[in-house]
Design a protein around this motif. Sequence first.
Motif, PDB file in Angstrom:
ATOM      1  N   ILE A  37      -0.987   4.326   5.275  1.00 40.25           N
ATOM      2  CA  ILE A  37      -1.195   5.356   4.253  1.00 40.25           C
ATOM      3  C   ILE A  37      -0.377   6.621   4.517  1.00 40.25           C
ATOM      4  O   ILE A  37      -0.230   7.447   3.625  1.00 40.25           O
ATOM      5  CB  ILE A  37      -2.685   5.723   4.091  1.00 40.25           C
ATOM      6  N   CYS A  38       0.183   6.745   5.720  1.00 41.88           N
ATOM      7  CA  CYS A  38       0.980   7.925   6.072  1.00 41.88           C
ATOM      8  C   CYS A  38       2.478   7.732   5.795  1.00 41.88           C
ATOM      9  O   CYS A  38       3.248   8.680   5.914  1.00 41.88           O
ATOM     10  CB  CYS A  38       0.784   8.265   7.546  1.00 41.88           C
ATOM     11  N   LEU A  39       2.877   6.530   5.470  1.00 43.28           N
ATOM     12  CA  LEU A  39       4.294   6.240   5.274  1.00 43.28           C
ATOM     13  C   LEU A  39       4.659   6.278   3.799  1.00 43.28           C
ATOM     14  O   LEU A  39       3.859   5.908   2.941  1.00 43.28           O
ATOM     15  CB  LEU A  39       4.631   4.863   5.857  1.00 43.28           C
ATOM     16  N   GLU A  58       8.157   0.235   3.051  1.00 38.35           N
ATOM     17  CA  GLU A  58       8.780  -1.086   2.915  1.00 38.35           C
ATOM     18  C   GLU A  58       8.980  -1.745   4.280  1.00 38.35           C
ATOM     19  O   GLU A  58       8.718  -2.938   4.445  1.00 38.35           O
ATOM     20  CB  GLU A  58      10.110  -0.971   2.189  1.00 38.35           C
ATOM     21  N   THR A  59       9.427  -0.971   5.260  1.00 41.68           N
ATOM     22  CA  THR A  59       9.603  -1.492   6.616  1.00 41.68           C
ATOM     23  C   THR A  59       8.269  -1.971   7.171  1.00 41.68           C
ATOM     24  O   THR A  59       8.177  -3.057   7.744  1.00 41.68           O
ATOM     25  CB  THR A  59      10.207  -0.413   7.541  1.00 41.68           C
ATOM     26  N   TYR A  60       7.227  -1.165   6.995  1.00 41.97           N
ATOM     27  CA  TYR A  60       5.885  -1.544   7.456  1.00 41.97           C
ATOM     28  C   TYR A  60       5.477  -2.875   6.836  1.00 41.97           C
ATOM     29  O   TYR A  60       5.020  -3.780   7.526  1.00 41.97           O
ATOM     30  CB  TYR A  60       4.883  -0.455   7.062  1.00 41.97           C
ATOM     31  N   GLU A  61       5.655  -3.003   5.526  1.00 37.08           N
ATOM     32  CA  GLU A  61       5.226  -4.212   4.820  1.00 37.08           C
ATOM     33  C   GLU A  61       6.030  -5.443   5.246  1.00 37.08           C
ATOM     34  O   GLU A  61       5.477  -6.541   5.344  1.00 37.08           O
ATOM     35  CB  GLU A  61       5.314  -3.991   3.315  1.00 37.08           C
ATOM     36  N   GLN A  72       5.952 -10.515   8.269  1.00 36.83           N
ATOM     37  CA  GLN A  72       6.510 -11.381   9.311  1.00 36.83           C
ATOM     38  C   GLN A  72       5.468 -11.678  10.394  1.00 36.83           C
ATOM     39  O   GLN A  72       5.369 -12.812  10.866  1.00 36.83           O
ATOM     40  CB  GLN A  72       7.741 -10.723   9.949  1.00 36.83           C
ATOM     41  N   CYS A  73       4.701 -10.672  10.765  1.00 35.13           N
ATOM     42  CA  CYS A  73       3.693 -10.858  11.811  1.00 35.13           C
ATOM     43  C   CYS A  73       2.515 -11.703  11.324  1.00 35.13           C
ATOM     44  O   CYS A  73       1.896 -12.404  12.118  1.00 35.13           O
ATOM     45  CB  CYS A  73       3.217  -9.508  12.323  1.00 35.13           C
ATOM     46  N   GLN A  74       2.218 -11.641  10.052  1.00 32.82           N
ATOM     47  CA  GLN A  74       1.181 -12.509   9.498  1.00 32.82           C
ATOM     48  C   GLN A  74       1.661 -13.956   9.491  1.00 32.82           C
ATOM     49  O   GLN A  74       0.901 -14.870   9.795  1.00 32.82           O
ATOM     50  CB  GLN A  74       0.784 -12.065   8.093  1.00 32.82           C
ATOM     51  N   GLU A  75       2.928 -14.143   9.158  1.00 32.59           N
ATOM     52  CA  GLU A  75       3.484 -15.500   9.109  1.00 32.59           C
ATOM     53  C   GLU A  75       3.552 -16.148  10.478  1.00 32.59           C
ATOM     54  O   GLU A  75       3.291 -17.339  10.616  1.00 32.59           O
ATOM     55  CB  GLU A  75       4.876 -15.473   8.466  1.00 32.59           C
TER      56      GLU A  75
END
Length: 99
Positions: free
Chosen positions: A62-64, A70-73, A78-81
């Motif tokens: 929420i701070c980005l 976009e980088t966070y997402e 990738q980490c979820q996959e």
Amino acid sequence: MSQKPPDARRGMIRIDPKMQWPILNSDDMDVEEFYEEFEGVCQLANDMKGLLPMERLLALKICLRGSRTETYEIVERQCQENGTFTKDLEGVYEIITSS
């Protein structure tokens, strides 16, 4: 009636809603200062015990703003996959903050 252990942690909901979270925009260059301020705010939660790893990731999101979101997402996806998101939240946080 059972009592909670003295070191039981409370959820993020206990953070005072009047508190101002730092914001990191796409064009902000002082990323290191943002993360120092962000970590300081996170440490205030849960009676100074800090946020749990998942809470910290959600607070960071929420701070980005802009391309930082976009980088966070992208990292989150990738980490979820690859399963890291459920096994190593600290590692996910480190990947995001170093990107």
